[in-house]
Design a protein around this motif. Sequence first.
Motif, mmCIF file in Angstrom:
data_model
loop_
_atom_site.group_PDB
_atom_site.id
_atom_site.type_symbol
_atom_site.label_atom_id
_atom_site.label_comp_id
_atom_site.label_asym_id
_atom_site.label_seq_id
_atom_site.Cartn_x
_atom_site.Cartn_y
_atom_site.Cartn_z
ATOM 1 N N ALA A 127 1.086 -1.317 -0.061
ATOM 2 C CA ALA A 127 0.108 0.061 -0.200
ATOM 3 C C ALA A 127 0.917 0.654 -0.187
ATOM 4 O O ALA A 127 0.286 1.581 -0.314
ATOM 5 N N SER A 128 1.962 1.375 0.514
ATOM 6 C CA SER A 128 2.745 2.488 1.323
ATOM 7 C C SER A 128 3.511 2.889 -0.034
ATOM 8 O O SER A 128 4.333 3.350 -0.352
ATOM 9 N N LYS A 129 3.793 1.728 -1.161
ATOM 10 C CA LYS A 129 5.291 0.970 -2.280
ATOM 11 C C LYS A 129 6.691 1.990 -1.491
ATOM 12 O O LYS A 129 7.331 2.298 -2.184
ATOM 13 N N THR A 161 15.923 -12.779 0.030
ATOM 14 C CA THR A 161 16.206 -10.777 -0.940
ATOM 15 C C THR A 161 15.885 -10.801 -2.458
ATOM 16 O O THR A 161 14.902 -10.201 -3.007
ATOM 17 N N GLN A 162 16.580 -12.361 -2.744
ATOM 18 C CA GLN A 162 16.474 -11.848 -4.593
ATOM 19 C C GLN A 162 15.518 -12.205 -4.864
ATOM 20 O O GLN A 162 14.631 -11.454 -5.503
ATOM 21 N N GLY A 163 14.535 -12.847 -4.500
ATOM 22 C CA GLY A 163 13.553 -13.306 -5.132
ATOM 23 C C GLY A 163 12.194 -12.159 -4.866
ATOM 24 O O GLY A 163 11.613 -11.978 -5.738
ATOM 25 N N LEU A 168 8.227 -8.535 -6.375
ATOM 26 C CA LEU A 168 7.516 -6.825 -5.386
ATOM 27 C C LEU A 168 8.154 -5.875 -6.311
ATOM 28 O O LEU A 168 7.560 -4.728 -6.580
ATOM 29 N N ARG A 169 8.925 -6.396 -7.818
ATOM 30 C CA ARG A 169 9.606 -4.638 -7.816
ATOM 31 C C ARG A 169 8.431 -4.640 -9.026
ATOM 32 O O ARG A 169 7.820 -2.916 -9.194
ATOM 33 N N GLY A 170 7.294 -4.953 -9.427
ATOM 34 C CA GLY A 170 6.186 -4.199 -10.674
ATOM 35 C C GLY A 170 5.588 -3.610 -9.433
ATOM 36 O O GLY A 170 4.693 -2.590 -10.010
ATOM 37 N N ALA A 171 5.793 -4.273 -8.344
ATOM 38 C CA ALA A 171 4.626 -3.291 -7.154
ATOM 39 C C ALA A 171 4.839 -2.648 -6.732
ATOM 40 O O ALA A 171 4.791 -1.428 -5.682
ATOM 41 N N GLY A 172 6.134 -1.861 -7.309
ATOM 42 C CA GLY A 172 7.076 -0.552 -6.374
ATOM 43 C C GLY A 172 7.391 -0.936 -4.841
ATOM 44 O O GLY A 172 7.322 0.227 -4.233
ATOM 45 N N ASP A 213 20.138 1.877 -3.435
ATOM 46 C CA ASP A 213 21.394 0.677 -3.930
ATOM 47 C C ASP A 213 20.616 -0.654 -3.202
ATOM 48 O O ASP A 213 20.545 -0.762 -2.130
ATOM 49 N N GLU A 214 21.134 -1.890 -4.075
ATOM 50 C CA GLU A 214 19.934 -2.918 -3.712
ATOM 51 C C GLU A 214 20.962 -3.558 -2.946
ATOM 52 O O GLU A 214 20.363 -4.236 -1.725
ATOM 53 N N ASP A 215 21.960 -3.716 -3.233
ATOM 54 C CA ASP A 215 23.476 -4.266 -1.749
ATOM 55 C C ASP A 215 24.070 -3.841 -1.750
ATOM 56 O O ASP A 215 24.743 -3.434 -2.160
#
Length: 245
Positions: A127-129, A161-163, A168-172, A213-215
């Motif tokens: 809901a909060s992206k 974390t990777q999965g 969730l990428r598409g959900a922002g 930064d993802e990692d």
Amino acid sequence: MSYSLQGKSVLVTGANRGIGKALVQALIERGAKRIYAAGRNSEGLAAIVQLAPSIVEAVQLEVTRAEDIQQLAGKLKQLDVLINNAGIATGITFSAETSLSIASAEMAVNYFGPVHLTHALLPLLRASKGAVVNVSSIAGIANFPILGPYSASKAAVHSFTQGLRAELRGAGVFVQGVYPGPVDTDMTKDFEMDKASPADVARIVLNGLETGDEDIFPDAFSQAMYEVFKQNPKQLEQQFGQMLG
Ligand SMILES: NC(=O)c1ccc[n+]([C@@H]2O[C@H](COP(=O)([O-])OP(=O)(O)OC[C@H]3O[C@@H](n4cnc5c(N)ncnc54)[C@H](OP(=O)(O)O)[C@@H]3O)[C@@H](O)[C@H]2O)c1
């Protein structure tokens, strides 16, 4: 990506000491609106609330207790960032007599705890992206045999974390993995080596969250070891293996 923690609601697990406490302090400095300091030690949490009583709220959470997670999910109405920081490291190897029960306990706290809690809070984060931050370890990138079962639980956190990130990428919803080397907390009090300060780690984690930064490799040791891994993963495995003597 540019994301500001100013005005955000953040939940930190294992908030009463170590890296969790440093994260709460850094979040106060960055203007978070509400910080849920989650933990199982109410005395320790009361001291954390005192850092900024109008912002920090103590939340009872043993991450392996389904009842605690359900209660927390029922209580929160809004959440921007979940930081899965709570963890244990028992210092047991795979061949030790108690390795099965220890491996199972470390998996329960370090892996299933974050998986369960994230699942329960996902509707709020969608809901909060918002964002999920998972504290793994450089030992989750290559096994640190003096802490073999612990490393396996942190490798599971890395894979989670990777999965989750891809899902969730598409959900922002942004998903960050944190891979520290030795940090100066109770967890490493018996290790004689250079250690990063929890405050520096917290600052670098939150910088990474704000810049997308993802990692995050938040200290000199983890950065150097990740460079080895990028060049030659087998070499890092061998280098860590030599630490057993
Ligand atoms: N220190 C390092 O060198 C290092 C390196 C790489 C990764 N990490 C990771 O960083 C995270 C924080 O570690 P730290 O160094 O700050 O360790 P720490 O000082 O030992 O703190 C651990 C925190 O986790 C909490 N915790 C442990 N089991 C829990 C459970 N079942 N339910 C709820 N809370 C629980 C502890 O609460 P109590 O006070 O109630 O026990 C404490 O608040 C961990 O995930 C750790 O694996 C640490």
